[in-house]
Motif scaffolding. Sequence first.
Motif, PDB file in Angstrom:
ATOM      1  N   GLY A 137      62.144  61.076  41.762  1.00 19.25           N
ATOM      2  CA  GLY A 137      63.279  61.364  40.889  1.00 19.25           C
ATOM      3  C   GLY A 137      63.371  60.487  39.668  1.00 19.25           C
ATOM      4  N   VAL A 138      62.520  59.441  39.576  1.00 23.34           N
ATOM      5  CA  VAL A 138      62.546  58.540  38.418  1.00 23.34           C
ATOM      6  C   VAL A 138      61.820  59.208  37.260  1.00 23.34           C
ATOM      7  N   LEU A 139      62.534  59.374  36.142  1.00 22.91           N
ATOM      8  CA  LEU A 139      61.939  59.999  34.971  1.00 22.91           C
ATOM      9  C   LEU A 139      61.678  59.006  33.847  1.00 22.91           C
ATOM     10  N   GLU A 140      62.331  57.852  33.905  1.00 21.34           N
ATOM     11  CA  GLU A 140      62.195  56.870  32.826  1.00 21.34           C
ATOM     12  C   GLU A 140      62.606  55.510  33.351  1.00 21.34           C
ATOM     13  N   VAL A 141      62.060  54.438  32.771  1.00 21.99           N
ATOM     14  CA  VAL A 141      62.468  53.085  33.140  1.00 21.99           C
ATOM     15  C   VAL A 141      62.913  52.347  31.892  1.00 21.99           C
ATOM     16  N   MET A 142      63.873  51.445  32.078  1.00 18.51           N
ATOM     17  CA  MET A 142      64.372  50.614  30.982  1.00 18.51           C
ATOM     18  C   MET A 142      64.206  49.154  31.409  1.00 18.51           C
ATOM     19  N   ILE A 143      63.591  48.334  30.536  1.00 15.13           N
ATOM     20  CA  ILE A 143      63.304  46.941  30.872  1.00 15.13           C
ATOM     21  C   ILE A 143      64.027  46.044  29.876  1.00 15.13           C
ATOM     22  N   GLN A 154      55.645  43.531  25.049  1.00 17.39           N
ATOM     23  CA  GLN A 154      54.566  44.309  24.444  1.00 17.39           C
ATOM     24  C   GLN A 154      53.683  44.889  25.542  1.00 17.39           C
ATOM     25  N   ASN A 155      52.978  45.972  25.177  1.00 20.41           N
ATOM     26  CA  ASN A 155      52.042  46.646  26.100  1.00 20.41           C
ATOM     27  C   ASN A 155      52.709  47.002  27.430  1.00 20.41           C
ATOM     28  N   VAL A 156      53.976  47.422  27.343  1.00 17.43           N
ATOM     29  CA  VAL A 156      54.710  47.802  28.554  1.00 17.43           C
ATOM     30  C   VAL A 156      54.350  49.241  28.930  1.00 17.43           C
ATOM     31  N   ARG A 157      54.086  49.464  30.213  1.00 17.47           N
ATOM     32  CA  ARG A 157      53.803  50.827  30.660  1.00 17.47           C
ATOM     33  C   ARG A 157      54.320  51.026  32.086  1.00 17.47           C
ATOM     34  N   SER A 158      54.648  52.251  32.402  1.00 14.66           N
ATOM     35  CA  SER A 158      55.066  52.616  33.753  1.00 14.66           C
ATOM     36  C   SER A 158      54.275  53.848  34.186  1.00 14.66           C
ATOM     37  N   GLU A 159      53.999  53.932  35.489  1.00 14.31           N
ATOM     38  CA  GLU A 159      53.176  55.027  35.995  1.00 14.31           C
ATOM     39  C   GLU A 159      53.601  55.356  37.412  1.00 14.31           C
ATOM     40  N   GLN A 160      53.678  56.624  37.714  1.00 13.11           N
ATOM     41  CA  GLN A 160      53.975  57.067  39.064  1.00 13.11           C
ATOM     42  C   GLN A 160      52.679  57.506  39.754  1.00 13.11           C
ATOM     43  N   LYS A 161      52.547  57.131  41.022  1.00  9.68           N
ATOM     44  CA  LYS A 161      51.361  57.530  41.775  1.00  9.68           C
ATOM     45  C   LYS A 161      51.748  57.693  43.241  1.00  9.68           C
ATOM     46  N   ALA A 162      50.930  58.418  43.966  1.00  9.13           N
ATOM     47  CA  ALA A 162      51.209  58.706  45.371  1.00  9.13           C
ATOM     48  C   ALA A 162      50.619  57.611  46.244  1.00  9.13           C
ATOM     49  N   GLU A 163      51.433  57.083  47.167  1.00 12.04           N
ATOM     50  CA  GLU A 163      50.988  56.073  48.129  1.00 12.04           C
ATOM     51  C   GLU A 163      51.590  56.413  49.483  1.00 12.04           C
ATOM     52  N   ASP A 164      50.721  56.682  50.478  1.00 12.73           N
ATOM     53  CA  ASP A 164      51.155  57.005  51.841  1.00 12.73           C
ATOM     54  C   ASP A 164      52.133  58.170  51.856  1.00 12.73           C
ATOM     55  N   THR A 168      56.059  58.711  46.500  1.00 12.44           N
ATOM     56  CA  THR A 168      55.836  58.443  45.082  1.00 12.44           C
ATOM     57  C   THR A 168      56.171  56.986  44.786  1.00 12.44           C
ATOM     58  N   ALA A 169      55.163  56.247  44.307  1.00  9.25           N
ATOM     59  CA  ALA A 169      55.357  54.841  43.954  1.00  9.25           C
ATOM     60  C   ALA A 169      55.420  54.707  42.434  1.00  9.25           C
ATOM     61  N   LEU A 170      56.167  53.699  41.987  1.00  7.40           N
ATOM     62  CA  LEU A 170      56.344  53.451  40.550  1.00  7.40           C
ATOM     63  C   LEU A 170      55.725  52.108  40.194  1.00  7.40           C
ATOM     64  N   LEU A 171      54.777  52.112  39.268  1.00  5.78           N
ATOM     65  CA  LEU A 171      54.136  50.894  38.769  1.00  5.78           C
ATOM     66  C   LEU A 171      54.721  50.562  37.401  1.00  5.78           C
ATOM     67  N   VAL A 172      55.147  49.298  37.234  1.00  7.04           N
ATOM     68  CA  VAL A 172      55.665  48.819  35.958  1.00  7.04           C
ATOM     69  C   VAL A 172      54.930  47.525  35.622  1.00  7.04           C
ATOM     70  N   GLU A 173      54.356  47.429  34.420  1.00  3.69           N
ATOM     71  CA  GLU A 173      53.659  46.217  34.025  1.00  3.69           C
ATOM     72  C   GLU A 173      53.718  46.064  32.509  1.00  3.69           C
ATOM     73  N   GLY A 174      53.429  44.843  32.052  1.00  3.00           N
ATOM     74  CA  GLY A 174      53.441  44.586  30.621  1.00  3.00           C
ATOM     75  C   GLY A 174      53.253  43.108  30.324  1.00  3.00           C
ATOM     76  N   GLN A 175      53.503  42.737  29.061  1.00  2.95           N
ATOM     77  CA  GLN A 175      53.310  41.363  28.605  1.00  2.95           C
ATOM     78  C   GLN A 175      54.562  40.886  27.849  1.00  2.95           C
ATOM     79  N   ILE A 176      54.720  39.552  27.804  1.00  2.00           N
ATOM     80  CA  ILE A 176      55.800  38.919  27.052  1.00  2.00           C
ATOM     81  C   ILE A 176      55.171  37.886  26.131  1.00  2.00           C
ATOM     82  N   LEU A 177      55.349  38.041  24.826  1.00  2.31           N
ATOM     83  CA  LEU A 177      54.745  37.154  23.831  1.00  2.31           C
ATOM     84  C   LEU A 177      55.798  36.206  23.273  1.00  2.31           C
ATOM     85  N   ASN A 178      55.443  34.922  23.189  1.00  5.43           N
ATOM     86  CA  ASN A 178      56.326  33.923  22.559  1.00  5.43           C
ATOM     87  C   ASN A 178      56.090  33.964  21.055  1.00  5.43           C
TER      88      ASN A 178
END
Length: 223
Positions: free
Chosen positions: A211-217, A136-146, A149-159
């Motif tokens: 070149g990353v357009l989508e992520v699959m988790i 749940q609340n999974v999101r990905s974001e691209q941002k510039a670092e040095d 292009t860096a890719l941020l992936v974060e989210g939650q796992i509920l039991n």
Amino acid sequence: MIITCPACDTRYTLADSAVGPQGRKVRCAQCGHMWWQSPQDEAAFPPDAVTEFHPVPPPSKAPAAKKSAPGKPPADPGARRRALVGWGSFVAVLLAIGAAGYFGRATVVRLWPPAALFYETVGLPVEPPGTGLQLQNVRSEQKAEDGKTALLVEGQILNVSEAARTVPALRVTALGADRQPLRNWTVEPVPPQILPGEIATFRDVQTDAAGVLEVMITFDGGR
């Protein structure tokens, strides 16, 4: 006996007792197809199979033991003790291997998928990775670092189950144009085990993600 999946032709070797005289329903660990397997099915033995029997020569007679010469020292009294210790160690290793196969069957199936059919046949079904857990609340974001292009992936796992669950690693696959996989990696959520209703989180940053357009988790189950 040998059984063959009618959908993908994957073959498995089973003891006759695993199917039984009345047959039983089985499932292919390779493609998931289920069918009724009868012990009389021709698929149990492929038509081009040839079984050869070779005579076994009778055991040769062991030479008669020579009588100990008078005055020869008796056998080492510690030899029998060492032999018993060796057999005990051998049995302990076998028990350890059996325990690893039982408690670590999820890892065994992940490394060798056909083992799932064996575990299911003996009444030890293996739960898929992530059973009882929900992303749940999974999101990905691209941002510039040095300048890259860096890719941020974060989210939650509920039991969402009613029992404590071990949280498996997550496999992240980066997809490019036409949803073609570019690369994949694993992320370790924290904490590694959660109670019913609890949440584990994950966060990962990958550099040089141009070149990353989508992520699959997905749940990887590699713990």
